[in-house]
Structure formats: structure tokens, C-alpha cells
Design a protein around this motif. Structure first.
Motif, short mmCIF file in Angstrom:
data_model
loop_
_atom_site.label_atom_id
_atom_site.label_comp_id
_atom_site.label_asym_id
_atom_site.label_seq_id
_atom_site.Cartn_x
_atom_site.Cartn_y
_atom_site.Cartn_z
N GLY A 200 0.78 -1.23 0.00
CA GLY A 200 0.00 0.00 0.00
C GLY A 200 0.81 1.27 0.00
N GLN A 201 1.99 1.27 0.66
CA GLN A 201 2.75 2.50 0.83
C GLN A 201 3.98 2.60 -0.07
OE1 GLN A 201 3.64 3.21 4.96
NE2 GLN A 201 1.50 3.15 5.60
N ILE A 202 4.38 1.50 -0.68
CA ILE A 202 5.57 1.54 -1.53
C ILE A 202 5.24 1.17 -2.98
CG2 ILE A 202 7.85 0.54 -1.94
CD1 ILE A 202 8.15 0.18 1.05
N ILE A 203 4.61 0.01 -3.16
CA ILE A 203 4.37 -0.49 -4.51
C ILE A 203 3.34 0.36 -5.25
CG2 ILE A 203 3.64 -2.47 -5.87
CD1 ILE A 203 6.31 -2.82 -4.45
N LEU A 204 2.19 0.62 -4.63
CA LEU A 204 1.14 1.36 -5.32
C LEU A 204 1.54 2.79 -5.69
CD1 LEU A 204 -2.15 0.19 -3.53
CD2 LEU A 204 -1.13 -0.61 -5.66
N PRO A 205 2.19 3.57 -4.79
CA PRO A 205 2.61 4.91 -5.21
C PRO A 205 3.60 4.91 -6.38
CG PRO A 205 2.61 4.76 -2.83
CD PRO A 205 2.39 3.37 -3.34
N LEU A 206 4.42 3.88 -6.46
CA LEU A 206 5.38 3.79 -7.57
C LEU A 206 4.73 3.29 -8.86
CD1 LEU A 206 8.47 2.24 -5.74
CD2 LEU A 206 8.17 4.61 -6.48
N SER A 207 3.50 2.82 -8.77
CA SER A 207 2.84 2.21 -9.93
C SER A 207 1.73 3.09 -10.51
CB SER A 207 2.24 0.85 -9.53
OG SER A 207 3.22 0.02 -8.95
N MET A 208 1.75 4.37 -10.20
CA MET A 208 0.69 5.26 -10.68
C MET A 208 0.54 5.27 -12.20
SD MET A 208 -1.13 6.35 -8.31
CE MET A 208 -2.03 7.54 -9.31
N PRO A 209 1.63 5.25 -12.99
CA PRO A 209 1.44 5.24 -14.45
C PRO A 209 0.61 4.07 -14.95
CG PRO A 209 3.70 5.82 -13.92
CD PRO A 209 3.06 5.39 -12.64
N VAL A 210 0.95 2.86 -14.51
CA VAL A 210 0.22 1.69 -15.00
C VAL A 210 -1.18 1.64 -14.41
CG1 VAL A 210 1.05 0.10 -13.22
CG2 VAL A 210 0.40 -0.79 -15.44
N LEU A 211 -1.35 2.06 -13.15
CA LEU A 211 -2.67 2.03 -12.55
C LEU A 211 -3.61 3.03 -13.23
CD1 LEU A 211 -1.80 1.76 -8.73
CD2 LEU A 211 -2.41 -0.06 -10.34
N ALA A 212 -3.10 4.21 -13.56
CA ALA A 212 -3.92 5.19 -14.26
C ALA A 212 -4.30 4.70 -15.65
CB ALA A 212 -3.18 6.53 -14.35
N THR A 213 -3.37 4.03 -16.31
CA THR A 213 -3.64 3.50 -17.65
C THR A 213 -4.72 2.43 -17.60
OG1 THR A 213 -1.36 3.93 -18.31
CG2 THR A 213 -2.62 2.38 -19.65
#
Length: 306
Positions: A200-213
Motif C-alpha cells: 500500500g505505501q511503496i508499490i502502489l505509489p510507484l505504480s501510478m502510471p500503469v494504474l492510471a492507464t
């Protein structure tokens, strides 16, 4: 390199680049022309719809409208925006798109994260099970019977619950997670962080490009879907916008004008259809600019690794 060339100014060295050959110049011009024509072929129909939605009934019926309005009027948009059936369908589509996209993105991410870890036991088997669903499905009738047994027929959740995980989207997110450095998780575990906290605090913030896509992919899918509601929805109050547009286009012109449109309005059924399409397109058009900065990065996920 001799002394004379080393003392030559950088600007002059840049100007001495190898010129393009005749074939390369022809290819460049043809490439530009092709994409210009391709862009115009997608823009012109949209401009024609806008022109029809802003033109008078006589001009539209006579076929005089092409790329600009004739006898400008906005009564069409006033009628469509105040139509109770349109507003109800619009609200349903907004609700399904937002709720469905958020839940689908959450479920897809939860499935992709453990599958991105080689230490997961049975990882290859789980991946093969997901890939199997991309090639084979139960079919329409078994799926309908399943929805009926779950008491989801003519219920709003049936529009998004069956599509919570798209395997293709899950594989894209999985590929992105695999590209993140393992040292990030190792250092966090050394500090006592749990798996959920790391996620929740490391992986998801670093994955914003793919999550937004992927969120944009899901949003477009839910917004444009009409077949699901056509199969499972019977109540007029639960029909989404795309099903409303489908019924609007297949309805008889004379019947539609008699039962839905005030005779005092100087609009045609074609204008109402065009205005409805324009208003139905606006939400996705408005959302895309906010996700564009992430979309440009996330769309190339998995193309280059290392």
C-alpha cells in the motif's frame, strides 16, 4: 580526429549531418500524409455530429449540414439535458463506470501483485488458469443462469461484478510489478514493514502510471458497454446511457417525434441523436487529459525491460 575538426564549432558539426536520401524523404512525407488523413477521418464525423446538433430541423432533414451549423440553435441540447430518461441513463452509466473501475482496478491489482513474485508457490499454475479464461469461457447461457442463481438479474451490480478482473489488464500490471527493484521490498522488510504495508505505501505509489492507464481502460470499457445491460437489465430505471442511445437510434422517427419531442421545438430526430452522442462522449473526453501524463508512461509498460 584532427585539430581542425576538433576546433570546429558544435553548431557547424551538427549541420554536417548525413542528409536524407530521396527514398527517406518520400517515406517521411507519405507517413505524415497518412496520419493526417487518418486523423481527419476520425475528426470529421465528430464535427458533423456537432454541426447537426446545432442546426435547425429543416437544414438537417434537407441534408444541408456538413461541417458547420446552419440556422444555429441550442434547443436540441436543452431538450436532451432536461430529458428525464437521458439523465437517468447518464447517472447509471456514471455510477457503474466509477464504482466498477475502482473495484476492478483494486481486484486486478490484488491478483497481479502476488503473481509477480517468483516465490509464490504454484505461480505458474495460477497464471495458466488465468490464461485459460482468455481462450475459453462458459458461454452466454451458462453465464446468464449463473447471474440468475446469484439473484443479480435486473440489479445494478450485474453491470460490473462479472468483469472485476480482466486478465489482459492483470498481466500488464504484473509485468510492471516485476520491473520494480526487489531491494525496495527487502529494505522495507528490514524495517519491519508487513506485506500489506509494502504493497500500500511503496508499490502502489510507484505504480501510478500503469494504474492510471488500466483505470482508463476499465472506465472506457464500462462506459461503452451496452450488451451486458441488454442481456441482464429489464427495468427502465436501470438502463445505462449506451443502451438508451441504442434504443434511441433504432426507434421509429415518426413515433419518436410524437412521443418524446415537443412540436414547438425546431429540432429533428437526427439532431437529438447527434446531441445525445456528443453529451455521452464528453465524460471520457474530460477525464482523459487528467490521466494523459500517466497514460503516456503506462501504455509502454512491458515493452522495455532491464
Amino acid at each position: 580526429m584532427n585539430l581542425k575538426s576538433s576546433l570546429q564549432p558544435r553548431s557547424s558539426r551538427k549541420s554536417s549531418a548525413i542528409p536524407l536520401s530521396l527514398g527517406e524523404k518520400i517515406f517521411t512525407v507519405a507517413n505524415h500524409l497518412f496520419f493526417i488523413l487518418l486523423g481527419l477521418s476520425t475528426i470529421f464525423p465528430f464535427i458533423n455530429l456537432i454541426a447537426k446538433s446545432l442546426s435547425s430541423e429543416a437544414a438537417v432533414v434537407a441534408g444541408m449540414v456538413s461541417l458547420y451549423p446552419i440556422d444555429f440553435q441550442i434547443g436540441t441540447y436543452t431538450y436532451v439535458a432536461s430529458n428525464s430518461m437521458f439523465l437517468s441513463a447518464f447517472t447509471i452509466s456514471i455510477t457503474v463506470t466509477i464504482v466498477g473501475s475502482l473495484i476492478a482496478l483494486f481486484m486486478t491489482t490484488l491478483a497481479a501483485y502476488p503473481l509477480s513474485k517468483p516465490r509464490l508457490r504454484g505461480r505458474k499454475l495460477f497464471i495458466l488458469m488465468y490464461l485459460f479464461t482468455m481462450l475459453f469461457s462458459g458461454g452466454l447461457i451458462p453465464t446468464y443462469l449463473l447471474m440468475h442463481k446469484l439473484h443479480l438479474i435486473d440489479k445494478l451490480p450485474v453491470l460490473f461484478l462479472p468483469y472485476m478482473i480482466n486478465v489482459y489488464n492483470m498481466l500488464i500490471i504484473k509485468s510492471y510489478f516485476e520491473g520494480l527493484p526487489d531491494s525496495l521490498e527487502e529494505s522495507a522488510k528490514m524495517d519491519g514493514a508487513s506485506n500489506m504495508r509494502i504493497f500500500g505505501q511503496i508499490i502502489l505509489p510507484l505504480s501510478m502510471p500503469v494504474l492510471a492507464t488500466i483505470a482508463l481502460f476499465y472506465a472506457v470499457t464500462f462506459w461503452n458497454d451496452y450488451f451486458t445491460s441488454l442481456i441482464y437489465i429489464n427495468s427502465a430505471d436501470l438502463k445505462p446511457l449506451q443502451l438508451y442511445l441504442k434504443e434511441l437510434f433504432v426507434s421509429s422517427t415518426d413515433t419518436f417525434m410524437r412521443t418524446n419531442v415537443d412540436a414547438s421545438l425546431n429540432v429533428s430526430p437526427q439532431s437529438i441523436q447527434a446531441a445525445s452522442i456528443i453529451l455521452a462522449t464528453l465524460p471520457i473526453v474530460c477525464v482523459y487529459p487528467f490521466l494523459q501524463k500517466y497514460f503516456v508512461k503506462g501504455v509502454l509498460v512491458g515493452s522495455v525491460k532491464g
